[in-house]
Design a protein around this motif. Sequence first.
Motif: not given
Length: 293
Positions: A76-89
């Motif tokens: 959804g809007s403001q969902g986790l799929a909008e995150v761009g972070k390479k060190d996130l597990i």
Amino acid sequence: MTEKIGILGLGRMGSTAARLLLANGQKVFAVDRPSTHWLLDAGGKLVDSPRALGETTNILLVLLAREEDVEQAIFGSQGLAEVGKKDLIVADMGTFGVSLKERIYDALTPCGATVLDTPISGTPDAMKTKRAVIMASGDENACEIIRPVLEVLASKYQYVGPFGHGIKLKFVLNAMVTNHVLVTAEALNIGIASGLEPQQIIDAVTSSVATSTQFELRAPIMAERKWQPAPAPASLVEKDTRYIVEHAEALGAAAPVSRLTRDYYAKVAEMGLLEEELSIIYEALQTDNTRKV
């Protein structure tokens, strides 16, 4: 080592996980909701969205209980799929169909996150008493990185292979558990209908090769019809029985017992009894009893 750990979903399992991690000295974050304000008093922190949760933390545990919650929190809007972070597990600990797990993987991986499938088998009480089991699958190095965190929730932590193998193994385990509960209800039902005393049945079975862990745990509950308290409510397994059958059908694998178990838990849902102890399937079975005239 202290980690910044996000928990997406502070329901029964997520709340228990948060408390255990805070007691272990970890920094715990969750999304600000009216139902999550207790986390502030417990020493945790709140952020305004799943996206912010992913941007704030380096390990994120997904413990959502419903598919609609996954759709909103991930896609959804403001969902986790909008995150761009390479060190996130991202460790998806929920029980859902394989296709939904793969959608989460496909949505988050291009954003740079390492997505793992790490379902937990056990109730909140099992987590507290170190009887829960976590089956970790996906990138093996990432599974080892989060091992110390997840072992706070379950002392039995095992790496089981490529992404998706975790949920497939959980289906195997939960099929065994729920099917054994139905068999326990059936055996007790037949015995009582035969004129035997419930305790007589329980004593005979538990001292024989016919016994099982689920019989020993749940036959006494069924005999007393004591459905509360319910540390393991039927709502925890009802959806699992549906996913198990769906998975078997997709594979073309025979699952006759699991189908029956699914149908009886569906009846439990129709009866409005999902918040009772999962042994309540005995009551659903009772509705099928007939008497010869």
